[in-house]
Motif scaffolding. Structure first.
Motif, PDB file in Angstrom:
ATOM      1  N   VAL A 272       1.367 -10.641  -7.751  1.00 29.03           N
ATOM      2  CA  VAL A 272       1.256  -9.255  -6.778  1.00 29.03           C
ATOM      3  C   VAL A 272       2.655  -8.737  -5.665  1.00 29.03           C
ATOM      4  CG1 VAL A 272       0.544  -6.976  -6.739  1.00 29.03           C
ATOM      5  CG2 VAL A 272       0.046  -8.335  -9.105  1.00 29.03           C
ATOM      6  N   LEU A 273       1.916  -9.232  -4.761  1.00 31.50           N
ATOM      7  CA  LEU A 273       2.275  -9.108  -3.881  1.00 31.50           C
ATOM      8  C   LEU A 273       3.731  -9.896  -3.382  1.00 31.50           C
ATOM      9  CD1 LEU A 273      -1.047  -9.393  -1.406  1.00 31.50           C
ATOM     10  CD2 LEU A 273       0.072  -7.470  -1.674  1.00 31.50           C
ATOM     11  N   ARG A 276       6.385  -7.562  -4.834  1.00 33.64           N
ATOM     12  CA  ARG A 276       6.330  -6.453  -4.184  1.00 33.64           C
ATOM     13  C   ARG A 276       7.404  -6.506  -2.833  1.00 33.64           C
ATOM     14  NH1 ARG A 276       3.814  -1.127  -3.219  1.00 33.64           N
ATOM     15  NH2 ARG A 276       3.708  -0.553  -0.815  1.00 33.64           N
ATOM     16  N   ARG A 277       7.289  -8.235  -2.604  1.00 33.63           N
ATOM     17  CA  ARG A 277       8.092  -8.265  -1.260  1.00 33.63           C
ATOM     18  C   ARG A 277       9.615  -8.419  -1.538  1.00 33.63           C
ATOM     19  NH1 ARG A 277       8.044 -13.173   2.959  1.00 33.63           N
ATOM     20  NH2 ARG A 277       9.798 -12.080   4.479  1.00 33.63           N
ATOM     21  N   ALA A 279      10.809  -7.030  -4.576  1.00 29.39           N
ATOM     22  CA  ALA A 279      11.490  -5.668  -4.877  1.00 29.39           C
ATOM     23  C   ALA A 279      11.900  -5.246  -3.586  1.00 29.39           C
ATOM     24  CB  ALA A 279      10.374  -5.053  -5.177  1.00 29.39           C
ATOM     25  N   ARG A 280      11.505  -4.889  -2.150  1.00 29.70           N
ATOM     26  CA  ARG A 280      12.308  -4.682  -0.918  1.00 29.70           C
ATOM     27  C   ARG A 280      12.933  -5.364  -0.129  1.00 29.70           C
ATOM     28  NH1 ARG A 280       6.872  -0.709   0.244  1.00 29.70           N
ATOM     29  NH2 ARG A 280       6.565   0.413  -2.128  1.00 29.70           N
TER      30      ARG A 280
END
Length: 284
Positions: A272-273, A276-277, A279-280
């Motif tokens: 999950v983390l 998120r990383r 994607a950004r």
């Protein structure tokens, strides 16, 4: 009456490129490309070669030991033996499939051709799952051949006793460790750092830190299966195995709860983390 003529030296605005009718890249094509990217490189080729040689070496060593000491081994034992070399080196494929986009700067191409980053990550994840399934099929096939060879060399009856439940959890264990490597790779985005952290977590901690905790702390044997994936899966994968402190393992409802918590810590949370990383994260 006068007319305005265009200045031939004036800079014209670029023509608009309409891509609205361009079909999207199919997910299956992305997955096949990612699988080929994992294997169709010099690093991937030699990693497969080394894994194959390690597989042959371990098979030969086990065969020599059981024949020299007149020990018995069955098909189920061979399958467990075959999974050891596969679990040692092949998770690197899961790591490099993610980190190569940053360390080798291929992300400038990958995320331009397919701007939806999480779709590419999903394709990489599908390729990793296919690799796990393929390696387990290979392990079963080689285990069957080794079992036949053992029967021919020893003169004993060939025993085909692969336990369905134990085999299922063996495959699940392999898959969880591959997913752990995949999640850590997304979270760290560095090949050497991810490889180092993965092997510390999966190999060094269980044999060094956790064994010390069991000796020094009375409640260590009760806590470790909740935070270590290997100890949590041990009752399901290795029937008759022992856990921290040499305590015999049996499958209970607590066992499944421990597997769920350890999976949440080492697989779900990094995924999950890490997603998120990815994607950004800025691609340079």
């Amino acid at each position: 009456m006068s007319t305005t003529t265009a200045d031939p030296g004036a800079v014209r605005p670029p023509a608009a490129l309409d891509v609205s009718s361009t079909p999207k890249v199919p997910f299956g094509r992305l997955a096949s490309v990612e699988l080929r990217k994992m294997l169709d490189t010099r690093a991937g080729f030699w990693l497969l070669v080394v894994s194959g040689l390690l597989l042959v070496a371990i098979t030969g060593i086990v065969m020599a030991v059981v024949l020299a000491n007149d020990l018995g081994i069955s098909a189920n034992g061979w399958v467990q033996v075959m999974t050891v070399p596969l679990s040692l080196l092949l998770p690197i494929f899961a790591i490099t499939s993610v980190t190569a986009e940053w360390s080798q700067r291929t992300g400038l191409v990958s995320f331009t051709l397919e701007p939806h980053r999480l779709k590419i990550i999903g394709a990489k994840l599908a390729a990793v799952v296919l690799l796990v399934v393929a390696t387990m099929v290979l392990a079963v096939a080689l285990g069957a051949l080794a079992n036949l060879l053992y029967g021919a060399l020893s003169g004993d009856d060939v025993v085909w006793n692969v336990d369905a439940s134990q085999f299922f959890w063996t495959v699940a264990n392999q898959l969880l460790y591959f997913l752990m490597a995949f999640g850590l790779a997304m979270l760290i985005l560095s090949t050497p750092a991810t490889i180092a952290i993965y092997y510390v977590v999966s190999l060094l901690l269980p044999f060094m830190v956790y064994s010390v905790v069991v000796v020094l702390v009375s409640w260590g044997a009760d806590v470790i299966p909740w935070v270590d994936l290997g100890y949590a899966m041990a009752p399901l994968v290795g029937g008759g195995a022992t856990g921290p402190g040499g305590v015999g393992l049996e499958v209970t409802g607590t066992t499944y709860a421990q597997v769920a918590v350890a999976t949440l810590i080492w697989v779900v949370l990094p995924m999950v983390l890490g997603g998120r990383r990815v994607a950004r994260a800025e691609i340079k």
